[in-house]
Design a protein around this motif. Structure first.
Motif, short mmCIF file in Angstrom:
data_model
loop_
_atom_site.label_atom_id
_atom_site.label_comp_id
_atom_site.label_asym_id
_atom_site.label_seq_id
_atom_site.Cartn_x
_atom_site.Cartn_y
_atom_site.Cartn_z
N HIS A 97 0.84 -1.19 0.00
CA HIS A 97 0.00 0.00 0.00
C HIS A 97 0.87 1.24 0.00
CE1 HIS A 97 -2.87 2.95 1.84
NE2 HIS A 97 -3.58 2.45 0.86
N SER A 98 0.43 2.25 -0.78
CA SER A 98 1.26 3.44 -0.96
C SER A 98 1.54 4.18 0.34
CB SER A 98 0.57 4.39 -1.96
OG SER A 98 -0.71 4.75 -1.48
N SER A 99 0.67 4.02 1.33
CA SER A 99 0.88 4.73 2.59
C SER A 99 1.66 3.91 3.61
CB SER A 99 -0.47 5.12 3.20
OG SER A 99 -1.21 3.96 3.52
N LEU A 100 2.19 2.76 3.17
CA LEU A 100 2.94 1.91 4.08
C LEU A 100 4.11 2.68 4.67
CD1 LEU A 100 3.39 -0.99 5.15
CD2 LEU A 100 4.88 -1.38 3.18
N PRO A 101 4.21 2.77 5.98
CA PRO A 101 5.28 3.56 6.60
C PRO A 101 6.61 2.84 6.53
CG PRO A 101 3.97 2.48 8.29
CD PRO A 101 3.30 2.19 6.98
N GLU A 102 7.67 3.59 6.63
CA GLU A 102 9.00 2.99 6.66
C GLU A 102 9.13 2.05 7.85
OE1 GLU A 102 11.79 2.92 4.75
OE2 GLU A 102 10.45 3.76 3.26
N HIS A 103 8.50 2.40 8.95
CA HIS A 103 8.55 1.57 10.16
C HIS A 103 7.11 1.29 10.58
CE1 HIS A 103 12.82 2.61 10.55
NE2 HIS A 103 12.44 3.82 10.23
N PRO A 104 6.56 0.08 10.28
CA PRO A 104 5.18 -0.22 10.66
C PRO A 104 4.89 0.12 12.11
CG PRO A 104 6.02 -1.93 9.24
CD PRO A 104 7.17 -1.01 9.54
N ARG A 105 5.83 -0.11 12.99
CA ARG A 105 5.70 0.35 14.37
C ARG A 105 7.02 0.99 14.77
NH1 ARG A 105 1.83 -2.31 17.52
NH2 ARG A 105 -0.08 -2.34 16.30
N ALA A 106 6.99 2.26 15.06
CA ALA A 106 8.23 2.95 15.42
C ALA A 106 8.87 2.27 16.62
CB ALA A 106 7.93 4.42 15.74
N GLY A 107 10.13 1.96 16.49
CA GLY A 107 10.85 1.34 17.59
C GLY A 107 10.52 -0.12 17.77
N ALA A 108 9.89 -0.73 16.74
CA ALA A 108 9.48 -2.13 16.88
C ALA A 108 10.68 -3.04 17.02
CB ALA A 108 8.64 -2.54 15.67
N GLU A 109 11.78 -2.68 16.39
CA GLU A 109 12.93 -3.56 16.44
C GLU A 109 14.22 -2.75 16.31
OE1 GLU A 109 14.73 -7.46 14.09
OE2 GLU A 109 12.90 -6.50 13.41
N CYS A 110 15.21 -3.11 17.03
CA CYS A 110 16.52 -2.50 16.86
C CYS A 110 17.55 -3.61 17.01
CB CYS A 110 16.76 -1.40 17.90
SG CYS A 110 16.66 -1.98 19.61
N GLY A 111 18.72 -3.41 16.45
CA GLY A 111 19.74 -4.45 16.56
C GLY A 111 20.59 -4.54 15.33
N ARG A 112 21.23 -5.67 15.17
CA ARG A 112 22.23 -5.83 14.12
C ARG A 112 21.60 -6.18 12.77
NH1 ARG A 112 23.23 -11.30 13.27
NH2 ARG A 112 22.23 -12.73 14.76
N VAL A 113 22.41 -6.04 11.74
CA VAL A 113 22.00 -6.45 10.40
C VAL A 113 21.94 -7.97 10.37
CG1 VAL A 113 22.67 -6.48 7.97
CG2 VAL A 113 23.00 -4.41 9.34
N TYR A 114 20.85 -8.50 9.77
CA TYR A 114 20.67 -9.95 9.70
C TYR A 114 20.24 -10.31 8.28
CZ TYR A 114 18.96 -14.64 10.77
OH TYR A 114 18.75 -15.99 10.79
N SER A 115 20.94 -11.27 7.68
CA SER A 115 20.67 -11.68 6.30
C SER A 115 20.71 -10.49 5.34
CB SER A 115 19.30 -12.37 6.21
OG SER A 115 19.29 -13.55 6.98
N GLY A 116 21.59 -9.57 5.62
CA GLY A 116 21.77 -8.42 4.74
C GLY A 116 20.73 -7.35 4.90
N LEU A 117 19.82 -7.48 5.88
CA LEU A 117 18.74 -6.51 6.06
C LEU A 117 18.90 -5.75 7.37
CD1 LEU A 117 15.64 -8.66 4.99
CD2 LEU A 117 16.86 -6.96 3.61
N GLN A 118 18.63 -4.45 7.29
CA GLN A 118 18.60 -3.64 8.49
C GLN A 118 17.35 -4.01 9.31
OE1 GLN A 118 20.86 -1.53 9.57
NE2 GLN A 118 22.20 -1.52 7.76
N PRO A 119 17.34 -3.72 10.61
CA PRO A 119 16.17 -4.05 11.44
C PRO A 119 14.85 -3.51 10.87
CG PRO A 119 18.00 -3.43 12.83
CD PRO A 119 18.46 -3.19 11.42
N ALA A 120 14.85 -2.26 10.42
CA ALA A 120 13.62 -1.69 9.87
C ALA A 120 13.18 -2.42 8.61
CB ALA A 120 13.82 -0.20 9.58
N GLU A 121 14.15 -2.87 7.82
CA GLU A 121 13.82 -3.61 6.60
C GLU A 121 13.21 -4.96 6.94
OE1 GLU A 121 17.13 -2.05 3.40
OE2 GLU A 121 17.78 -3.45 4.95
N ARG A 122 13.71 -5.61 7.98
CA ARG A 122 13.13 -6.89 8.40
C ARG A 122 11.71 -6.70 8.91
NH1 ARG A 122 18.12 -7.54 11.06
NH2 ARG A 122 17.14 -7.75 13.12
N THR A 123 11.50 -5.60 9.65
CA THR A 123 10.15 -5.30 10.14
C THR A 123 9.20 -5.10 8.96
OG1 THR A 123 11.06 -4.23 12.11
CG2 THR A 123 8.79 -3.70 11.52
#
Length: 282
Positions: free
Chosen positions: A9-35
């Motif tokens: 959806h065009s209004s999909l936020p960069e972070h579905p829930r702000a602060g939902a996840e923080c931490g290291r890169v995993y499988s080449g993805l940043q935490p926000a990307e995994r979320t």
């Protein structure tokens, strides 16, 4: 059957829930990307389950199993099952409006062909993947006041597109239609942005306008046509006749053309202009 995943959806936020996840890169993805990736998996699971077994049967555990994720991750992005249904509905209805707008705005097509292509876009989107029709026409009905309001707005947007198409088929120039209805109607009557101001075109007509009678006729006709086409699609889904898409496209186009004849008479456009030619489906 079209198995292409629905676009986010065009209004999909960069972070579905702000602060939902923080931490290291995993499988080449940043935490926000995994979320975000998990969010999309739940959207895909919602399309699959709401569009097949239905909203009532698609419990959160079932949705999590389909997405391959835990309930913890479900609540990372959604407050409730209804919120997921809402965002699934917005995803598929926005994608549908994108396809309709693209068809109407095709610079290579003449207005009549573009209008017919826009009807084909609706029918093929709904019946090419019956999950779309099930979600848009069945599963959201009566769930809540919020969803009813969204459903009404979406239908108003499509009715606004239909009103523009009716006026153009009636012989009113696209530039005049754009001026009458407001907003950017594109090259053939479709908004430049999906659904942008389309519903607002259905506002009551100024009775002093020279084309007031024709515009009011087109407004009411467009509202009734959206309901009629929806019912044809619903009949196809419930009756198991989703392969009858070409016939439904042709009937929808004939309805528009027949209605445009009345608008042509009311608007006083060139009566000698040829009416849109309709080739009956075989």
């Amino acid at each position: 059957m079209n198995t292409r995943p629905a676009a986010p959806h065009s209004s999909l936020p960069e972070h579905p829930r702000a602060g939902a996840e923080c931490g290291r890169v995993y499988s080449g993805l940043q935490p926000a990307e995994r979320t975000r990736e998990r969010y999309q998996k739940f959207i895909d699971a919602g399309i699959e389950l709401f569009g097949t077994v239905g909203y009532a049967s698609a419990k959160i555990k079932t949705l999590c199993h389909c997405a391959g994720l835990s309930e913890r991750y479900f609540y990372e992005s959604f407050d409730s099952r209804e919120q997921l249904l809402t965002e699934v509905y917005e995803t598929v209805s926005t994608e549908l409006m994108v396809q309709v707008t693209e068809a109407l705005s095709d610079p290579e097509a003449n207005p009549k062909d573009a209008i017919r292509a826009s009807l084909a876009a609706v029918v093929n989107f709904m019946l090419g993947d019956p999950r779309h029709a099930q979600i848009i026409l069945v599963e959201i009905v009566g769930v809540s006041e919020e969803l009813e309001a969204k459903r009404h707005q979406a239908m108003s947007n499509f009715a606004g597109q239909s009103m523009g198409a009716l006026l153009i088929l009636a012989g009113i120039k696209a530039s005049v239609v754009k001026q009458l209805l407001g907003g950017d109607l594109g090259s053939h009557g479709g908004g430049s942005n999906p659904g942008d101001s389309a519903g607002a075109r259905l506002q009551a007509v100024d009775p002093n306008h020279p084309l007031a009678e024709a515009l009011e006729f087109a407004r009411l006709t467009s509202i009734s046509m959206v309901g009629g086409v929806n019912n044809m699609l619903l009949d196809a889904v419930i009756g198991g006749t989703t392969t009858n898409s070409e016939r439904i496209i042709e009937v929808s186009y004939q309805l528009l053309c027949n209605a445009s004849s009345g608008i042509r008479a009311l608007s006083g456009t060139d009566a000698t202009a040829a009416a849109p030619k309709v080739t009956p489906a075989t």
